[in-house]
Scaffold this motif. Sequence first.
Motif, mmCIF file in Angstrom:
data_model
loop_
_atom_site.group_PDB
_atom_site.id
_atom_site.type_symbol
_atom_site.label_atom_id
_atom_site.label_comp_id
_atom_site.label_asym_id
_atom_site.label_seq_id
_atom_site.Cartn_x
_atom_site.Cartn_y
_atom_site.Cartn_z
ATOM 1 N N LEU A 5 27.709 -23.835 26.805
ATOM 2 C CA LEU A 5 26.286 -24.153 26.713
ATOM 3 C C LEU A 5 25.838 -25.038 27.873
ATOM 4 N N ILE A 6 25.718 -24.429 29.048
ATOM 5 C CA ILE A 6 25.284 -25.144 30.234
ATOM 6 C C ILE A 6 23.949 -24.562 30.684
ATOM 7 N N PRO A 7 22.882 -25.347 30.731
ATOM 8 C CA PRO A 7 21.574 -24.803 31.108
ATOM 9 C C PRO A 7 21.539 -24.358 32.553
ATOM 10 N N GLY A 8 20.802 -23.286 32.820
ATOM 11 C CA GLY A 8 20.631 -22.798 34.182
ATOM 12 C C GLY A 8 19.186 -22.941 34.620
ATOM 13 N N ARG A 9 18.924 -22.695 35.905
ATOM 14 C CA ARG A 9 17.582 -22.880 36.432
ATOM 15 C C ARG A 9 16.954 -21.601 36.955
ATOM 16 N N ARG A 10 17.771 -20.577 37.173
ATOM 17 C CA ARG A 10 17.243 -19.345 37.734
ATOM 18 C C ARG A 10 16.404 -18.602 36.698
ATOM 19 N N SER A 11 15.267 -18.047 37.116
ATOM 20 C CA SER A 11 14.435 -17.288 36.187
ATOM 21 C C SER A 11 15.182 -16.050 35.716
ATOM 22 N N PRO A 12 15.128 -15.749 34.419
ATOM 23 C CA PRO A 12 15.815 -14.567 33.922
ATOM 24 C C PRO A 12 15.046 -13.269 34.133
ATOM 25 N N TYR A 13 13.821 -13.353 34.626
ATOM 26 C CA TYR A 13 12.973 -12.167 34.716
ATOM 27 C C TYR A 13 13.067 -11.526 36.103
ATOM 28 N N LYS A 14 13.383 -10.233 36.119
ATOM 29 C CA LYS A 14 13.569 -9.489 37.361
ATOM 30 C C LYS A 14 12.388 -8.549 37.609
ATOM 31 N N THR A 15 12.191 -8.218 38.873
ATOM 32 C CA THR A 15 11.186 -7.221 39.234
ATOM 33 C C THR A 15 11.739 -5.830 38.948
ATOM 34 N N PRO A 16 10.890 -4.798 38.896
ATOM 35 C CA PRO A 16 11.397 -3.435 38.712
ATOM 36 C C PRO A 16 12.442 -3.047 39.754
ATOM 37 N N ALA A 17 12.241 -3.435 41.007
ATOM 38 C CA ALA A 17 13.217 -3.106 42.053
ATOM 39 C C ALA A 17 14.544 -3.812 41.786
ATOM 40 N N GLN A 18 14.496 -5.030 41.327
ATOM 41 C CA GLN A 18 15.727 -5.751 41.022
ATOM 42 C C GLN A 18 16.456 -5.132 39.828
ATOM 43 N N LEU A 19 15.707 -4.687 38.846
ATOM 44 C CA LEU A 19 16.329 -4.004 37.717
ATOM 45 C C LEU A 19 17.057 -2.745 38.184
ATOM 46 N N ARG A 20 16.452 -2.010 39.085
ATOM 47 C CA ARG A 20 17.108 -0.804 39.602
ATOM 48 C C ARG A 20 18.402 -1.159 40.329
ATOM 49 N N SER A 21 18.429 -2.314 40.981
ATOM 50 C CA SER A 21 19.629 -2.735 41.699
ATOM 51 C C SER A 21 20.772 -3.092 40.750
ATOM 52 N N MET A 22 20.465 -3.301 39.486
ATOM 53 C CA MET A 22 21.497 -3.656 38.515
ATOM 54 C C MET A 22 22.115 -2.439 37.832
ATOM 55 N N ILE A 23 21.596 -1.260 38.109
ATOM 56 C CA ILE A 23 22.124 -0.061 37.457
ATOM 57 C C ILE A 23 23.553 0.234 37.915
ATOM 58 N N GLU A 206 10.712 -16.408 26.205
ATOM 59 C CA GLU A 206 10.001 -15.189 25.826
ATOM 60 C C GLU A 206 10.809 -13.952 26.219
ATOM 61 N N VAL A 207 10.800 -12.974 25.347
ATOM 62 C CA VAL A 207 11.389 -11.669 25.657
ATOM 63 C C VAL A 207 10.276 -10.773 26.194
ATOM 64 N N ARG A 208 10.400 -10.390 27.470
ATOM 65 C CA ARG A 208 9.403 -9.532 28.097
ATOM 66 C C ARG A 208 10.060 -8.732 29.222
ATOM 67 N N PRO A 209 9.384 -7.697 29.721
ATOM 68 C CA PRO A 209 9.984 -6.874 30.770
ATOM 69 C C PRO A 209 10.491 -7.701 31.945
ATOM 70 N N GLY A 210 11.665 -7.306 32.438
ATOM 71 C CA GLY A 210 12.319 -8.044 33.507
ATOM 72 C C GLY A 210 13.477 -8.890 33.025
ATOM 73 N N LEU A 211 13.599 -9.049 31.706
ATOM 74 C CA LEU A 211 14.679 -9.841 31.143
ATOM 75 C C LEU A 211 15.979 -9.030 31.133
ATOM 76 N N VAL A 212 17.059 -9.632 31.611
ATOM 77 C CA VAL A 212 18.377 -9.003 31.575
ATOM 78 C C VAL A 212 19.352 -9.991 30.957
ATOM 79 N N LEU A 213 20.024 -9.555 29.894
ATOM 80 C CA LEU A 213 20.921 -10.426 29.147
ATOM 81 C C LEU A 213 22.296 -9.792 28.980
ATOM 82 N N ALA A 214 23.318 -10.624 29.010
ATOM 83 C CA ALA A 214 24.652 -10.221 28.582
ATOM 84 C C ALA A 214 24.815 -10.737 27.153
ATOM 85 N N ILE A 215 24.705 -9.832 26.213
ATOM 86 C CA ILE A 215 24.806 -10.185 24.796
ATOM 87 C C ILE A 215 26.253 -9.967 24.378
ATOM 88 N N GLU A 216 26.886 -10.987 23.754
ATOM 89 C CA GLU A 216 28.322 -10.869 23.500
ATOM 90 C C GLU A 216 28.785 -11.667 22.282
#
Length: 281
Positions: A5-23, A206-216
């Motif tokens: 449980l270590i807080p981070g600072r980077r925004s979790p929301y990605k642009t559409p182009a960034q989401l494509r880069s994660m495929i 908030e859960v909204r488009p651009g969010l990418v999570l590793a759920i485990e």
Amino acid sequence: MSRSLIPGRRSPYKTPAQLRSMIEPGRITSDALAAVRALIAPGVTTGELDAAASAVITSRGAKSNFQMVRGYRHTICASVNEQVVHGIPGDRVLEPGDIVSIDAGAEYRGWNGDSAFTVVIPDPTRPDLVAAREELSRVTQGSLWAGIAAMSTAKHIGEIGAAIQAYIEAQGEYGILREYVGHGIGRKMHESPSVFNYRVADPGPEVRPGLVLAIEPMVVAGSDITFVEDDGWTVSTVDGMAGSHWEHSVALHDDGVWVLTAPDGGAERLAPFGVTPREIA
């Protein structure tokens, strides 16, 4: 790979182009784990499993993001029986009846994938043990998909953990690890926010488009109290009961949810929840 449980600072929301880069890193991670799963059998060492994952990842022009974690030199985590997460691969020989959790991730062109699965090795001489461990894995996997399904409609991240816990509680008496949780993922394997596998008072981001999570979800057959073994990595149960770990990297975009580390985007497993994943355009 789970994070504490270590807080981070980077925004979790990605642009559409960034989401494509994660495929592609998601696909590579999925293929590496498929290669490992095909090898799991009595007599195989966890080091051999590590080599198989490494071969797939490097052949695709990617890197093991686990090896980018300070102090960790391996491609996978291989956790056996009472080991729940972060087990170090090596000379350990797998045996009939073992419950084995494999976690791996790939970085490709600066973007990350992260996923895990659990399998139980058959043992005809101990059918009750195998059945109990298979049920533990089934419950853990089911709770993962309950969490992913919740992400598709949730307003806040806290709803994901609530769905995971509710699913597990409906199946019986199991423990949920509290100190190790899911996380955001993107340019780094571990990003904000933390994704709890249980109910918390704070609704979370908030859960909204651009969010990418590793759920485990990490679930155990007995007490959720764990300790870190002398190797400094392996997390094992204090009571010696078995553990299970399932994980996927999941993206929410304008058209819906897509499981980046599942070959079908999660279609088969999400269908019972009434959710149809949509490919990232």
